[in-house]
Write a protein that holds these residues in place. Structure first.
Motif, PDB file in Angstrom:
ATOM      1  N   SER A 136       0.853  -1.191   0.072  1.00 52.24           N
ATOM      2  CA  SER A 136       0.078   0.051   0.119  1.00 52.24           C
ATOM      3  C   SER A 136       0.819   1.216  -0.201  1.00 52.24           C
ATOM      4  CB  SER A 136      -0.843   0.136   1.214  1.00 52.24           C
ATOM      5  OG  SER A 136      -1.800   1.038   1.232  1.00 52.24           O
ATOM      6  N   LEU A 137       1.025   1.874  -1.111  1.00 55.97           N
ATOM      7  CA  LEU A 137       2.209   2.935  -1.442  1.00 55.97           C
ATOM      8  C   LEU A 137       1.835   4.342  -1.066  1.00 55.97           C
ATOM      9  CD1 LEU A 137       3.405   1.477  -4.833  1.00 55.97           C
ATOM     10  CD2 LEU A 137       4.295   1.022  -2.509  1.00 55.97           C
ATOM     11  N   VAL A 138       2.759   5.072  -0.586  1.00 57.25           N
ATOM     12  CA  VAL A 138       2.550   6.472  -0.095  1.00 57.25           C
ATOM     13  C   VAL A 138       2.933   6.831  -1.834  1.00 57.25           C
ATOM     14  CG1 VAL A 138       3.183   6.379   1.912  1.00 57.25           C
ATOM     15  CG2 VAL A 138       4.965   6.567   0.357  1.00 57.25           C
ATOM     16  N   THR A 139       2.633   8.314  -1.859  1.00 56.82           N
ATOM     17  CA  THR A 139       2.807   8.740  -3.107  1.00 56.82           C
ATOM     18  C   THR A 139       3.933   9.592  -3.366  1.00 56.82           C
ATOM     19  OG1 THR A 139       1.673  10.877  -2.584  1.00 56.82           O
ATOM     20  CG2 THR A 139       0.324   9.293  -3.590  1.00 56.82           C
ATOM     21  N   SER A 140       4.801   9.876  -2.184  1.00 56.60           N
ATOM     22  CA  SER A 140       6.262  10.792  -2.150  1.00 56.60           C
ATOM     23  C   SER A 140       7.187  10.153  -3.068  1.00 56.60           C
ATOM     24  CB  SER A 140       6.729  10.765  -0.703  1.00 56.60           C
ATOM     25  OG  SER A 140       8.005  11.298  -1.064  1.00 56.60           O
ATOM     26  N   GLU A 141       7.665  11.045  -3.967  1.00 56.61           N
ATOM     27  CA  GLU A 141       8.783  10.359  -5.088  1.00 56.61           C
ATOM     28  C   GLU A 141      10.111  10.616  -4.299  1.00 56.61           C
ATOM     29  OE1 GLU A 141       8.228  12.640  -8.552  1.00 56.61           O
ATOM     30  OE2 GLU A 141       6.339  11.805  -9.141  1.00 56.61           O
ATOM     31  N   LYS A 142      10.166  10.791  -3.005  1.00 54.01           N
ATOM     32  CA  LYS A 142      11.362  10.959  -2.310  1.00 54.01           C
ATOM     33  C   LYS A 142      11.810   9.535  -1.547  1.00 54.01           C
ATOM     34  CE  LYS A 142      11.325  16.041  -1.732  1.00 54.01           C
ATOM     35  NZ  LYS A 142      11.498  16.844  -0.686  1.00 54.01           N
ATOM     36  N   VAL A 143      10.912   8.680  -1.516  1.00 53.51           N
ATOM     37  CA  VAL A 143      10.972   7.299  -1.114  1.00 53.51           C
ATOM     38  C   VAL A 143      10.991   6.333  -2.155  1.00 53.51           C
ATOM     39  CG1 VAL A 143       9.870   8.029   0.964  1.00 53.51           C
ATOM     40  CG2 VAL A 143       8.815   6.630  -0.701  1.00 53.51           C
ATOM     41  N   VAL A 144      11.711   5.004  -1.976  1.00 50.58           N
ATOM     42  CA  VAL A 144      11.753   3.874  -2.919  1.00 50.58           C
ATOM     43  C   VAL A 144      10.245   3.296  -2.716  1.00 50.58           C
ATOM     44  CG1 VAL A 144      12.700   1.931  -3.428  1.00 50.58           C
ATOM     45  CG2 VAL A 144      14.129   3.729  -2.737  1.00 50.58           C
ATOM     46  N   ARG A 145       9.779   3.205  -3.824  1.00 42.57           N
ATOM     47  CA  ARG A 145       8.311   2.262  -3.807  1.00 42.57           C
ATOM     48  C   ARG A 145       8.380   1.116  -4.572  1.00 42.57           C
ATOM     49  NH1 ARG A 145       4.822   7.301  -5.918  1.00 42.57           N
ATOM     50  NH2 ARG A 145       6.518   7.613  -7.176  1.00 42.57           N
ATOM     51  N   VAL A 146       7.927  -0.230  -3.902  1.00 36.85           N
ATOM     52  CA  VAL A 146       7.883  -1.332  -4.530  1.00 36.85           C
ATOM     53  C   VAL A 146       6.432  -1.756  -4.349  1.00 36.85           C
ATOM     54  CG1 VAL A 146       8.728  -3.690  -4.000  1.00 36.85           C
ATOM     55  CG2 VAL A 146      10.175  -1.805  -3.257  1.00 36.85           C
ATOM     56  N   GLY A 147       5.686  -2.152  -5.603  1.00 35.57           N
ATOM     57  CA  GLY A 147       4.593  -2.517  -5.747  1.00 35.57           C
ATOM     58  C   GLY A 147       4.227  -3.236  -6.874  1.00 35.57           C
ATOM     59  N   THR A 148       2.960  -3.505  -7.171  1.00 33.39           N
ATOM     60  CA  THR A 148       2.752  -4.197  -8.398  1.00 33.39           C
ATOM     61  C   THR A 148       1.550  -2.985  -8.915  1.00 33.39           C
ATOM     62  OG1 THR A 148       0.643  -5.048  -7.234  1.00 33.39           O
ATOM     63  CG2 THR A 148       2.493  -6.672  -7.471  1.00 33.39           C
ATOM     64  N   ASP A 149       1.324  -3.456 -10.372  1.00 33.71           N
ATOM     65  CA  ASP A 149       0.438  -2.455 -11.185  1.00 33.71           C
ATOM     66  C   ASP A 149      -0.948  -2.884 -11.120  1.00 33.71           C
ATOM     67  OD1 ASP A 149      -0.789  -1.238 -13.124  1.00 33.71           O
ATOM     68  OD2 ASP A 149       0.728  -1.419 -14.687  1.00 33.71           O
ATOM     69  N   GLN A 150      -1.893  -2.127 -10.142  1.00 37.66           N
ATOM     70  CA  GLN A 150      -3.121  -2.702 -10.001  1.00 37.66           C
ATOM     71  C   GLN A 150      -4.012  -2.524 -11.246  1.00 37.66           C
ATOM     72  OE1 GLN A 150      -3.933  -4.036  -6.868  1.00 37.66           O
ATOM     73  NE2 GLN A 150      -1.605  -3.802  -6.735  1.00 37.66           N
ATOM     74  N   LYS A 151      -3.791  -1.570 -12.234  1.00 34.80           N
ATOM     75  CA  LYS A 151      -4.383  -1.438 -13.405  1.00 34.80           C
ATOM     76  C   LYS A 151      -4.411  -2.873 -14.293  1.00 34.80           C
ATOM     77  CE  LYS A 151      -5.059   3.527 -13.657  1.00 34.80           C
ATOM     78  NZ  LYS A 151      -4.867   4.845 -14.322  1.00 34.80           N
ATOM     79  N   GLU A 152      -2.958  -3.197 -14.287  1.00 37.86           N
ATOM     80  CA  GLU A 152      -2.668  -4.447 -15.154  1.00 37.86           C
ATOM     81  C   GLU A 152      -3.319  -5.645 -14.327  1.00 37.86           C
ATOM     82  OE1 GLU A 152      -1.213  -7.098 -17.650  1.00 37.86           O
ATOM     83  OE2 GLU A 152      -1.222  -4.917 -17.856  1.00 37.86           O
ATOM     84  N   TRP A 153      -3.435  -5.602 -13.229  1.00 37.03           N
ATOM     85  CA  TRP A 153      -4.486  -6.817 -12.565  1.00 37.03           C
ATOM     86  C   TRP A 153      -5.539  -7.105 -13.303  1.00 37.03           C
ATOM     87  CZ3 TRP A 153      -3.613  -8.530  -6.893  1.00 37.03           C
ATOM     88  CH2 TRP A 153      -4.629  -9.348  -6.474  1.00 37.03           C
ATOM     89  N   GLY A 154      -6.376  -5.831 -13.431  1.00 33.59           N
ATOM     90  CA  GLY A 154      -7.753  -5.522 -14.020  1.00 33.59           C
ATOM     91  C   GLY A 154      -7.729  -5.819 -15.263  1.00 33.59           C
ATOM     92  N   ARG A 155      -6.552  -5.415 -16.063  1.00 35.33           N
ATOM     93  CA  ARG A 155      -6.331  -5.577 -17.549  1.00 35.33           C
ATOM     94  C   ARG A 155      -6.210  -7.060 -17.829  1.00 35.33           C
ATOM     95  NH1 ARG A 155      -3.888  -0.541 -17.852  1.00 35.33           N
ATOM     96  NH2 ARG A 155      -1.506  -1.486 -17.138  1.00 35.33           N
ATOM     97  N   MET A 156      -5.522  -7.737 -17.159  1.00 40.04           N
ATOM     98  CA  MET A 156      -4.822  -9.075 -17.344  1.00 40.04           C
ATOM     99  C   MET A 156      -6.080  -9.902 -17.207  1.00 40.04           C
ATOM    100  SD  MET A 156      -1.707 -11.270 -15.434  1.00 40.04           S
ATOM    101  CE  MET A 156      -2.550 -11.197 -13.856  1.00 40.04           C
ATOM    102  N   THR A 157      -6.731 -10.016 -16.191  1.00 37.65           N
ATOM    103  CA  THR A 157      -8.083 -10.744 -15.647  1.00 37.65           C
ATOM    104  C   THR A 157      -9.086 -10.462 -16.589  1.00 37.65           C
ATOM    105  OG1 THR A 157      -8.555  -9.378 -14.045  1.00 37.65           O
ATOM    106  CG2 THR A 157      -7.201 -11.261 -13.494  1.00 37.65           C
TER     107      THR A 157
END
Length: 350
Positions: A136-157
């Motif tokens: 569950s990511l923060v929006t700040s670009e000053k930190v490293v962010r590790v996640g998945t593409d939730q839109k791709e989740w929907g597109r793929m399925t």
């Protein structure tokens, strides 16, 4: 997730009411100084999570602890502590600020708010602390962010469902709570995919918590109004389990239902596969926490790490279902195949 993603519905608290309270760690493993004279520095690492109660979080916690033990053996981590905000964003911010005061070297965070934590985390970065946000990511670009593409989740399925139905038919769209970012993004992706199939009509767009009981009630109501559906786009495992459970109990046609690695759904899928049931499911993998930990340790050690690390979504199919479903584990667990260390190293740029 999700049972777990009911956690996404966490109120954003006002920042002005915060105090620099002492952090409430729930799982301390601090053995003193983060480095001794004459030795390379072993890092003082803290994980701030909005809560630990959901089974997904508990599995993530267990996976991260196992990796911390490896890194301690390698002399890279000296101490590790988990901070549980118990669903309170203001508490999570206070705990982060306490970690800054206590001079942690690394702060990992699974955020209760995408924006409210930004000032505290940016303060940590300014103080020289390595900060990595995951899941569950923060929006700040000053930190490293590790996640998945939730839109791709929907597109793929969504793409799979459209192809499975031959581009035509009626479906129920079964989404998470209205207004929750994860739910909205998954549905946006699914809509993009389903627009390629003009012959597919959406009979109902249903919203539910990511928990089995309310999901079962919500789906049963929608299904009673549209019993002639040909498929279900479902974006969460408990939602998928509720939909399939309804069809099985009412002895109705087992239409394709997209899903997630919620073990209760995987078990029902496995039990009904011989009867013609089919799905494509994916997962918010627990190893996001391990990737975040490894990225943070590498960055704190001077390595260059990407500022945004997007982790590929797993694919659970009729063919590899047996590798995921766990008959001896609870329904509300989220079985996942571990990611090889070589793949983790590639993702973090090593």
């Amino acid at each position: 997730m999700i049972g777990r993603f009911s956690r996404a519905v966490v109120a954003t608290a006002a920042l002005g009411a915060l105090t620099a309270a002492t952090a409430c760690g729930v799982n301390s493993d601090d053995k003193g100084s983060s480095g001794d004279a004459g030795k390379s520095k072993a890092l003082k690492v803290g994980w701030s999570t909005i809560y630990l109660t959901p089974s997904w979080m508990q599995q993530t916690d267990k996976m991260m602890k196992a990796d911390v033990d490896k890194l301690k053996s390698d002399g890279k981590i000296g101490s590790y502590q988990v901070f549980n905000a118990n669903g309170d964003t203001s508490q999570q911010i206070a705990q982060i600020r306490a970690m800054i005061q206590q001079k942690y070297d690394v702060i990992l965070v699974d955020a209760g708010s995408s924006t409210a934590l930004n000032p505290a985390l940016e303060q940590a970065v300014t103080a020289g602390i390595t900060v990595v946000s995951f899941d569950s990511l923060v929006t700040s670009e000053k930190v490293v962010r590790v996640g998945t593409d939730q839109k791709e989740w929907g597109r793929m399925t969504g793409q799979w469902l459209g192809e499975k139905l031959g581009g035509k038919g009626k479906i129920i769209a079964f989404n998470g709570p209205a207004g929750v970012a994860v739910s909205e993004e998954r549905w946006q992706g699914a809509e993009e995919a389903l627009k390629k199939f003009p012959g597919i009509k959406i009979a109902a767009n249903v919203h539910s918590e990511y928990n089995l009981a309310p999901a079962a009630q919500a789906f049963a109501s929608a299904y009673s109004a549209s019993p002639d559906i040909d498929g279900v786009f479902s974006q969460g495992g408990a939602l998928s389990a509720a939909a399939l459970q309804t069809l099985v109990k009412q002895k109705k046609k087992l239409v394709p239902i997209t899903g997630e690695n919620y073990n209760g759904f995987l078990k029902m899928w496995n039990d009904n596969k011989a009867k013609g049931f089919s799905s494509l499911s994916t997962a918010q993998p627990n190893y996001l926490g391990v990737i975040a930990l490894r990225a943070a340790v590498a960055k704190a050690g001077g390595a260059t790490v990407p500022s945004s690390i997007m982790v590929p979504l797993p694919k659970i199919t009729d063919d590899n279902l047996g590798e995921y479903v766990k008959a001896d584990q609870p329904d509300d667990s989220y079985p996942i195949q571990e990611l090889p260390q070589a793949e983790i190293d590639k993702l973090i740029g090593k």
